[in-house]
Design an enzyme around this catalytic site. Sequence first.
Site, PDB file in Angstrom:
ATOM      1  N   ALA A  39      12.621  -4.256  -3.596  1.00  0.00           N
ATOM      2  CA  ALA A  39      12.441  -5.871  -3.162  1.00  0.00           C
ATOM      3  C   ALA A  39      10.932  -6.145  -2.841  1.00  0.00           C
ATOM      4  O   ALA A  39      10.158  -5.316  -2.194  1.00  0.00           O
ATOM      5  CB  ALA A  39      13.313  -6.106  -2.060  1.00  0.00           C
ATOM      6  N   ARG A  48       7.821  -9.505  -2.488  1.00  0.00           N
ATOM      7  CA  ARG A  48       7.402 -10.973  -2.252  1.00  0.00           C
ATOM      8  C   ARG A  48       7.078 -11.342  -3.831  1.00  0.00           C
ATOM      9  O   ARG A  48       7.508 -12.503  -4.218  1.00  0.00           O
ATOM     10  CB  ARG A  48       6.482 -11.272  -1.292  1.00  0.00           C
ATOM     11  CG  ARG A  48       7.241 -10.880   0.125  1.00  0.00           C
ATOM     12  CD  ARG A  48       6.153 -11.538   1.128  1.00  0.00           C
ATOM     13  NE  ARG A  48       6.440 -10.994   2.379  1.00  0.00           N
ATOM     14  CZ  ARG A  48       5.712 -10.208   2.998  1.00  0.00           C
ATOM     15  NH1 ARG A  48       4.796  -9.356   2.565  1.00  0.00           N
ATOM     16  NH2 ARG A  48       6.188  -9.768   4.402  1.00  0.00           N
ATOM     17  N   GLY A  56     -12.369  -1.499   5.276  1.00  0.00           N
ATOM     18  CA  GLY A  56     -10.907  -1.430   4.976  1.00  0.00           C
ATOM     19  C   GLY A  56     -10.202  -0.536   6.032  1.00  0.00           C
ATOM     20  O   GLY A  56      -8.889  -0.362   5.857  1.00  0.00           O
ATOM     21  N   THR A  64       0.908  -1.358   0.053  1.00  0.00           N
ATOM     22  CA  THR A  64      -0.185  -0.046  -0.070  1.00  0.00           C
ATOM     23  C   THR A  64       0.775   1.279  -0.220  1.00  0.00           C
ATOM     24  O   THR A  64       0.696   2.026  -0.809  1.00  0.00           O
ATOM     25  CB  THR A  64      -1.223  -0.118   1.153  1.00  0.00           C
ATOM     26  OG1 THR A  64      -1.842  -1.162   0.921  1.00  0.00           O
ATOM     27  CG2 THR A  64      -1.911   1.238   1.283  1.00  0.00           C
ATOM     28  N   VAL A  65       1.867   1.270   0.942  1.00  0.00           N
ATOM     29  CA  VAL A  65       2.763   2.374   1.133  1.00  0.00           C
ATOM     30  C   VAL A  65       3.554   2.630  -0.053  1.00  0.00           C
ATOM     31  O   VAL A  65       3.832   3.753  -0.767  1.00  0.00           O
ATOM     32  CB  VAL A  65       3.401   2.518   2.395  1.00  0.00           C
ATOM     33  CG1 VAL A  65       4.147   3.934   2.532  1.00  0.00           C
ATOM     34  CG2 VAL A  65       2.373   2.793   3.535  1.00  0.00           C
ATOM     35  N   LYS A 125       3.347   5.301  18.194  1.00  0.00           N
ATOM     36  CA  LYS A 125       3.732   6.852  17.674  1.00  0.00           C
ATOM     37  C   LYS A 125       3.859   7.489  18.744  1.00  0.00           C
ATOM     38  O   LYS A 125       4.834   8.646  18.775  1.00  0.00           O
ATOM     39  CB  LYS A 125       2.298   7.092  16.976  1.00  0.00           C
ATOM     40  CG  LYS A 125       2.133   6.229  15.764  1.00  0.00           C
ATOM     41  CD  LYS A 125       0.816   6.458  15.205  1.00  0.00           C
ATOM     42  CE  LYS A 125       0.505   5.508  14.024  1.00  0.00           C
ATOM     43  NZ  LYS A 125      -0.891   5.649  13.593  1.00  0.00           N
TER      44      LYS A 125
END
Length: 453
Positions: free
Chosen positions: A61, A63, A205, A31-32, A223
């Site tokens: 890189a 998967r 989501g 996603t990021v 955080k």
Amino acid sequence: MYRDPVESLEPLHSRPALNRTLRVGMIGIGTVGSGTFRVLVRNQADIAARAGRAIELVVVAARNLGRAAGIVGERVALTADPMQVATHPDVDVVVEVAGGTGPARDWVLAAIAHGKHVVTANKALLAVHGAEIFAAARKQGVAVAYEGAVAVSIPIVKALREGLAANRIEWVAGIINGTTNFILSKMRDEGLDFAAALAQAQALGYAEADPSFDIEGIDAAHKLSLLAANAFGMPLRFADVQVEGITALQGLDVACAEQLGYRIKLLGVARRQADGVELRVQPSLVPADHLMAHVKGSMNAVMVKSDAAGLTMYYGAGAGSEQTASAVIADLVDVARLDGVNAAQHVPHLGVHEHATNALAVLPRAAVHTSHYLRVPVRAVSQIQAVTACLAEQKVPVRQVALAAERPGVGPQVLVLTAPVEQGTLDLAVHALQARSEVAGAVATLCVELLEG
């Protein structure tokens, strides 16, 4: 099918030393990562103008190499081995957006050992292994930047380090988890109970299939430890954060808070006291007319109280692919400007004094001094005086008392707002209340945060 990431890049020594392209290797293209690639390509001219040179993603890189190729095309080299990116001789900065705390630690430390700057949005990695990572980066003279790890699109790290650099920070408080804020907003606006609001968050989501890190407050605590380190110049103290999630929060308390003129938010609070620092993540009552009470859905907000600037507030998206990418690329722009500048000074790893002997202590839970909300179920309306008398005996200062509005199937409830009192004193008072025959069930308690200047 895929370009070899080691042999396909032009050697750095063959390029001009000044104003050459900043070459980025990225670990993870989810996603990021995919959002970061899209924004880098779409806004490349503006980004280069602001950075003083081009920023180019040259190796990734992943998967799933087939999926990755569909995102980045043929212009970016691909590998299934993250360590190959971390140690690549022709990569200037490694962006780690794969997540996790185990392998990610090894990749980041390897990148640092090979003299590379690191940009990450991985708050769990820094909260757990940050001390080791920042020490290694300082020794190597490289930067570790992590704006996207704290409040997604909100540039709060930059605000604390740069915009408020002249200030002594007194406290930082924020809604720093979008999932829980969405759930709490649904509980208030639609009268849902926690389980129904969580199910809706998962369907849309906003929450993972396993939402534990969010709803138990752990993500916010990660955080908060980073916020406190930047605000107070203290080491990362994630293990010492007092953490309470929202899983036990009842819709009844959301409604009762509203009756009293408050709304419930999961807040991360870091407050400097004379004898230490409070580090707390808790569902808390906020006055309904306060700006923080109007932060809805998955949005985030952080408020800072400092001696010179006073109160400042920062608001923005608490989740999202390109929203997080915005922060990641802002860090890359900072790194791109490092030519001829000491990295540790230009992009401080934390701004902390790792070897200070006067490091601020984290206050234990019992010593935290705040106002509180209590909901006390009683057997009869007339027993309201028994509740206030018990609190007076326990030396808990009461600011307001009311009866909850009648609700079908719910017995009488006494609502109490206290003046500031130590948590340990309040705990003893709650224990005493539970022993009273007039009390008909479990006493609910929540902190009250006025967030005043």
